[in-house]
Scaffold this active site. Sequence first.
Site, PDB file in Angstrom:
ATOM      1  N   GLU A  41      43.172  42.121  35.686  1.00  0.00           N
ATOM      2  CA  GLU A  41      43.711  40.777  35.871  1.00  0.00           C
ATOM      3  C   GLU A  41      42.851  39.762  35.119  1.00  0.00           C
ATOM      4  OE1 GLU A  41      45.029  38.013  39.675  1.00  0.00           O
ATOM      5  OE2 GLU A  41      43.275  39.294  39.877  1.00  0.00           O
ATOM      6  N   LYS A 117      52.251  35.827  38.006  1.00  0.00           N
ATOM      7  CA  LYS A 117      51.900  35.998  39.411  1.00  0.00           C
ATOM      8  C   LYS A 117      52.679  35.007  40.267  1.00  0.00           C
ATOM      9  CE  LYS A 117      47.675  36.906  42.027  1.00  0.00           C
ATOM     10  NZ  LYS A 117      46.187  36.896  41.942  1.00  0.00           N
ATOM     11  N   CYS A 151      47.055  41.917  41.488  1.00  0.00           N
ATOM     12  CA  CYS A 151      46.102  41.779  42.577  1.00  0.00           C
ATOM     13  C   CYS A 151      46.812  41.675  43.923  1.00  0.00           C
ATOM     14  CB  CYS A 151      45.169  40.608  42.295  1.00  0.00           C
ATOM     15  SG  CYS A 151      43.555  40.733  43.096  1.00  0.00           S
TER      16      CYS A 151
END
Length: 281
Positions: A41, A117, A151
Site C-alpha cells: 500500500e 480505497k 489494507c
Amino acid sequence: MPEATVSALQLAASRDTRTTLDRILGYEAEIRGSDVVVLPEAVLGGYPAAGLSGERFTRYFEQAVEVPGPEIDELAGLSARTGATLVVGVVERDGSTLYCTAVFLDPVTGYAGKHRKLVPTMRERLVWGRGDGSTLPVVPTAAGLAGAALCWENYLPLLRAAMYAKGIRVWCAPTVDDREVWRSTVRHIAAEGRCFVVSACPYDPEGDDPFAGGSLIAGPSGDVLAGPLLDAEGLVTAKIDPDETIASRVELDVSGHYSRPDVFSLTVDETPRPGVTFHRD
C-alpha cells in the site's frame, strides 16, 4: 488453467517517489517469471506520517502520482519486460485531492485499471479522499481474475461479498499492517472466498512508522503457501494451480450455492460520484 506464479514484493517506500520507483525497477530480474506481483500500500508516495499539514503536506502532495501518468508508464514498461501483471499501491493525485489507490498494469495492454480505497482509516482520513464504486475492477491475468482491497478495506464484509461475486481468483491485498492478526485475516479471506490471497506489506525498520513486513500468500483452503517474510526486503513467491479455486468451491461458494438471496441481498452502486458534475442541454 495452467500453473501460475504469484508474488509479493516487500520493500520500503521512500518519501521521494523517484527513489522508490528506481528501487522497484531494480527488481526486474527477480520479478521475471512471476505472473502476478503485488506491491505494498502507498509504496509510491509513502504512508502518511502523523501530523501532516502545511509545508509537510505540500511536499507529500508533490510526491503523489497521477493515474495514468509518467510513473505509471514506467511501471507498465516493467510489466511488459517481465511478463508480470503488477498491482501497485500508490498515492494518487487527482486535482487537489489524494487517494490511496491500487493500480493494475498488464504486460500487453499496459495500464488496466485502478481501485481507490473506499474508507481511509484513522489518520489516513486527514489526507486521503474516499473512493467510490466506479473503481472496483477485476482484471484478467495469467493466474485468473484479480482484484484488490487495500489494507483495512479487507475488513469490510460487503466489499468482500462484491468482489467474490465478480469471480475473483487472485485477491491482491496491498497493506501496511504487519500484525500477526492481519495474517489471520489474509487466511480467512482465502478460505471464505476460495481464492488465492497475496498480501504485500512494506519492510522499513526506520522512521516514525517502522514496518516489519510479513508479506505472505495463502491458498483457497486458508493454508499459507509462502511467507510470512519478516525483518527483510525481498520477493515472496508461490506456484499455484488457479483451477484449485474452482475445485474448492464445491464445498463453499459464498456467491453461489452457499448464498441465501431469499434472505440476504447486496446492491453495489458502481456509478462514478465526482464532487461536481456539469450538464448541458
